[in-house]
Write a protein that holds these residues in place. Structure first.
Motif, PDB file in Angstrom:
ATOM      1  N   UNK A  30      21.243  52.174  38.027  1.00 55.12           N
ATOM      2  CA  UNK A  30      20.939  52.677  37.330  1.00 55.12           C
ATOM      3  C   UNK A  30      22.807  52.792  37.782  1.00 55.12           C
ATOM      4  N   UNK A  31      23.615  53.073  38.363  1.00 55.71           N
ATOM      5  CA  UNK A  31      24.644  52.836  38.539  1.00 55.71           C
ATOM      6  C   UNK A  31      25.342  51.818  38.126  1.00 55.71           C
ATOM      7  N   UNK A  32      24.666  50.604  38.776  1.00 62.66           N
ATOM      8  CA  UNK A  32      25.441  48.689  38.224  1.00 62.66           C
ATOM      9  C   UNK A  32      25.383  48.676  36.516  1.00 62.66           C
ATOM     10  N   UNK A  33      23.863  49.376  36.013  1.00 65.35           N
ATOM     11  CA  UNK A  33      23.952  49.575  34.714  1.00 65.35           C
ATOM     12  C   UNK A  33      25.324  50.088  33.854  1.00 65.35           C
ATOM     13  N   UNK A  34      25.662  51.564  34.575  1.00 63.32           N
ATOM     14  CA  UNK A  34      26.369  52.706  34.016  1.00 63.32           C
ATOM     15  C   UNK A  34      27.768  51.509  34.201  1.00 63.32           C
ATOM     16  N   UNK A  35      27.769  51.293  35.214  1.00 60.57           N
ATOM     17  CA  UNK A  35      29.408  50.501  35.399  1.00 60.57           C
ATOM     18  C   UNK A  35      29.567  49.456  34.326  1.00 60.57           C
ATOM     19  N   UNK A  36      28.463  48.697  34.096  1.00 61.07           N
ATOM     20  CA  UNK A  36      28.887  47.602  33.162  1.00 61.07           C
ATOM     21  C   UNK A  36      29.128  47.618  31.814  1.00 61.07           C
ATOM     22  N   UNK A  37      27.899  49.517  31.148  1.00 63.91           N
ATOM     23  CA  UNK A  37      27.909  49.528  29.701  1.00 63.91           C
ATOM     24  C   UNK A  37      29.359  50.600  29.333  1.00 63.91           C
ATOM     25  N   UNK A  38      29.351  51.264  30.591  1.00 68.37           N
ATOM     26  CA  UNK A  38      30.581  52.338  30.013  1.00 68.37           C
ATOM     27  C   UNK A  38      31.498  51.959  31.360  1.00 68.37           C
ATOM     28  N   UNK A  40      33.460  49.854  32.430  1.00 68.20           N
ATOM     29  CA  UNK A  40      34.738  48.267  33.010  1.00 68.20           C
ATOM     30  C   UNK A  40      34.770  48.241  31.274  1.00 68.20           C
ATOM     31  N   UNK A  41      33.370  48.475  30.325  1.00 68.19           N
ATOM     32  CA  UNK A  41      34.697  47.995  29.055  1.00 68.19           C
ATOM     33  C   UNK A  41      36.161  48.961  28.542  1.00 68.19           C
ATOM     34  N   UNK A  42      35.738  50.358  28.717  1.00 72.57           N
ATOM     35  CA  UNK A  42      36.343  51.696  29.100  1.00 72.57           C
ATOM     36  C   UNK A  42      38.132  50.960  29.290  1.00 72.57           C
ATOM     37  N   UNK A  43      37.459  50.488  30.569  1.00 72.62           N
ATOM     38  CA  UNK A  43      39.098  50.390  31.473  1.00 72.62           C
ATOM     39  C   UNK A  43      39.338  48.371  30.786  1.00 72.62           C
ATOM     40  N   UNK A  44      38.725  47.930  30.032  1.00 68.48           N
ATOM     41  CA  UNK A  44      39.090  46.579  29.525  1.00 68.48           C
ATOM     42  C   UNK A  44      40.244  47.379  28.115  1.00 68.48           C
ATOM     43  N   UNK A  45      39.172  48.267  27.629  1.00 68.65           N
ATOM     44  CA  UNK A  45      40.254  48.576  26.672  1.00 68.65           C
ATOM     45  C   UNK A  45      40.971  49.762  26.733  1.00 68.65           C
ATOM     46  N   UNK A  46      41.418  49.911  27.467  1.00 63.86           N
ATOM     47  CA  UNK A  46      42.530  50.814  28.034  1.00 63.86           C
ATOM     48  C   UNK A  46      43.669  49.523  28.714  1.00 63.86           C
ATOM     49  N   UNK A  47      43.191  48.402  29.479  1.00 69.06           N
ATOM     50  CA  UNK A  47      43.999  47.569  29.825  1.00 69.06           C
ATOM     51  C   UNK A  47      44.883  47.177  28.500  1.00 69.06           C
ATOM     52  N   UNK A  48      43.674  46.639  27.537  1.00 70.18           N
ATOM     53  CA  UNK A  48      44.377  46.055  25.868  1.00 70.18           C
ATOM     54  C   UNK A  48      45.489  46.576  25.212  1.00 70.18           C
ATOM     55  N   UNK A  49      45.112  48.414  25.835  1.00 70.10           N
ATOM     56  CA  UNK A  49      45.681  49.029  24.650  1.00 70.10           C
ATOM     57  C   UNK A  49      47.442  49.212  25.170  1.00 70.10           C
ATOM     58  N   UNK A  50      47.416  48.786  26.492  1.00 68.15           N
ATOM     59  CA  UNK A  50      48.149  49.118  27.647  1.00 68.15           C
ATOM     60  C   UNK A  50      48.781  47.983  27.427  1.00 68.15           C
TER      61      UNK A  50
END
Length: 115
Positions: A30-38, A40-50
């Motif tokens: 469950x933790x692995x699924x949450x990491x890859x679905x929620x 990780x994409x949020x961190x990538x989006x934040x990095x792109x915005x920055x």
């Protein structure tokens, strides 16, 4: 009087460590699924915005999070931008409130910078 005592059954012999690991496998999945679905994409989006916000410069047309469209007239060092939203109307905004860069200006040529 109406409550009967509950007695725990004795655990089966052996296999205690293997049983504990198999109980944690669903939690780990469950933790692995949450990491890859929620996460990780949020961190990538934040990095792109920055990266987008750091790359803005004078002349870019931007949209703020409040929905104001304007052209950057001055980039200040302390995280502020001066944006012209109408002819002669300039407002100061915080750099992080830029939601989108609509049009970017061409960067200055490297040959012009060497002279």
């Amino acid at each position: 009087m109406f409550v009967t005592p509950a007695f725990a059954q004795a655990a089966g012999g052996g296999g205690g460590a293997a049983s504990a690991i198999t109980q944690f496998i669903p939690l780990i999945l469950i933790f692995a699924i949450m990491y890859f679905l929620l996460i990780r994409p949020q961190q990538k989006k934040l990095k792109d915005h920055r990266a987008m916000v750091e790359a803005v410069r004078r002349g870019d047309t931007v949209i703020t999070q409040g929905g104001i469209i304007g052209k950057i007239s001055k980039v200040k060092e302390d995280g502020e931008l001066e944006v012209e939203i109408a002819e002669g109307v300039k407002v100061r905004i915080v750099r992080a409130t830029i939601a989108q860069v609509v049009s970017k200006t061409e960067p200055a040529s490297t040959a012009a910078n060497t002279n």
